[in-house]
Write an enzyme that holds these catalytic residues in place. Structure first.
Site, PDB file in Angstrom:
ATOM      1  N   TYR A   1       0.854  -1.195   0.000  1.00  0.00           N
ATOM      2  CA  TYR A   1       0.000   0.000   0.000  1.00  0.00           C
ATOM      3  C   TYR A   1       0.888   1.241   0.000  1.00  0.00           C
ATOM      4  CZ  TYR A   1       0.567  -0.758   5.096  1.00  0.00           C
ATOM      5  OH  TYR A   1       1.055  -1.006   6.334  1.00  0.00           O
TER       6      TYR A   1
ATOM      7  N   HIS B   1       6.132  -0.752   1.315  1.00  0.00           N
ATOM      8  CA  HIS B   1       5.995   0.250   0.252  1.00  0.00           C
ATOM      9  C   HIS B   1       7.010  -0.010  -0.858  1.00  0.00           C
ATOM     10  CE1 HIS B   1       3.687   2.110   3.303  1.00  0.00           C
ATOM     11  NE2 HIS B   1       4.726   2.444   4.045  1.00  0.00           N
TER      12      HIS B   1
END
Ligand code: C5P
Length: 335
Positions: free
Chosen positions: A261, A311
């Site tokens: 995400y 990430h």
């Protein structure tokens, strides 16, 4: 005496002609109605060459916008949650619940209803884009490249100043500034704020919405997947919630699902891209020695953003660079 008056008059006439002609030329060359030009030109130095989409010299949206940007930029997805837009599609709800895998979440609708009994429910916030607005924003990431940058006064001169997570200003004013209009955080990264700052919560699970309600009232929740602060100092009337639908839009559309995400920094950046006319970005990326530490850390190897594993820092960096190439944001590299 008469001769000198005549000379002054002639100089004045020539100057007046040059000024009028230049203004005519600008208003003619630029695509917006000249009335906007005269009306808003002198309001801010930045708005002097406004093209009419907003009051700034360059706007987030332009008439001849770049196709890469237009394909992605979707103003119809509201960045902030309100009662009205809080209903999630099944797809969004399941994606969002899986982010941190909360088991047996409480009823989402009931949680949202309780939340908006504590914080304001404003559906129109920041939807005031137009030729009169020149909203300048500073998105301040936490990179060590801010150290020694002396960006403080520049950051403080913005209308909106967005900071995130543990970011301190005290003791770092010269490099990072002292004003904060928005502080982006989630329960596990929460810090106390002053009365003038908007807390912008990024919820990763239903429990996060319950946490903010509790942290502003009863203080009954002190644990998510780790111990969290049971109370938080923040102005209840300024608390905002990052919309899970917008969160998914950023992930799907802007990151094309790279990483698990988006990072807080990338989510903050896209929030700014949607609510601002001009976006300046500070404190993103490595410092000049390749370190990814925070600007307040002495130890270069602490809390390295790039190695969180969730990430895709490289992809986020590439998209950020593309936004800069397309003149949608300005990146201040730091030192
Ligand atoms: O580390 P933290 O998540 O608190 O930092 C906030 C944001 O600042 C990150 O999500 C990232 O986007 C940005 N950052 C960065 N380079 C660093 C540290 C942080 O780009 N060295």
């Amino acid at each position: 005496m008469y001769l000198s008056m005549q000379k002054n008059f002639r100089t004045f006439t020539v100057l007046a002609f040059i000024v009028t002609f230049t203004m005519f030329l600008f208003s003619f060359t630029l695509r917006d109605p000249s009335l906007y030009f005269f009306k808003y030109a002198i309001r801010k130095s930045d708005s002097f060459f406004s093209n009419g989409q907003c009051g700034c010299r360059e706007c987030m949206t332009e008439l001849d916008d770049d196709p890469w940007f237009t394909e992605r930029f979707n103003l119809s997805v509201p960045p902030l949650m309100s009662r009205r837009n809080s209903l999630l599609t099944d797809d969004t709800y399941h994606w969002w619940q899986r982010l941190q895998g909360q088991k047996d979440p409480a009823n989402f609708r009931e949680v949202v209803e309780k939340l908006f009994q504590v914080i304001p429910d404003d559906d129109d916030l920041y939807k005031d884009a137009g030729p009169e607005r020149c909203r300048t924003c500073a998105v301040v990431g936490n990179s060590g490249n801010l150290k020694g940058s002396r960006y403080g006064p520049l950051i403080d001169s913005s209308d909106v100043i967005i900071r995130m997570n543990m970011a301190p200003t005290s003791g770092f004013e010269e490099d990072v500034g002292s004003r904060t209009t928005h502080h982006v955080m989630y329960p596990e990264s929460a810090i106390d704020l002053d009365n003038t700052t908007s807390l912008l919560l990024i919820p990763f699970k239903t429990l996060d919405l319950q946490w903010i309600t509790s942290a502003l009232t009863t203080g009954s929740i002190n644990e998510t997947y780790v111990p969290v602060r049971s109370r938080i100092k923040a102005n209840k009337n300024r608390v905002l919630i990052y919309s899970p639908t917008f969160f998914k839009y950023v992930y799907d559309t802007w990151l094309e699902r790279h990483g698990q995400y988006p990072s807080t920094g990338f989510l903050s950046l896209l929030f700014a891209v949607h609510i601002c006319d001009k976006v300046n970005v500070y404190g993103f990326g490595a410092d000049r020695y390749g370190n990814w530490h925070h600007y307040w850390q002495k130890n270069y190897h602490g809390g390295e953003f790039r190695k969180t594993g969730v990430h895709d820092a490289d992809h986020e960096h590439n998209v950020t660079m593309l936004l800069a190439d397309k003149h949608k944001i300005n990146i201040f590299k730091g030192f």
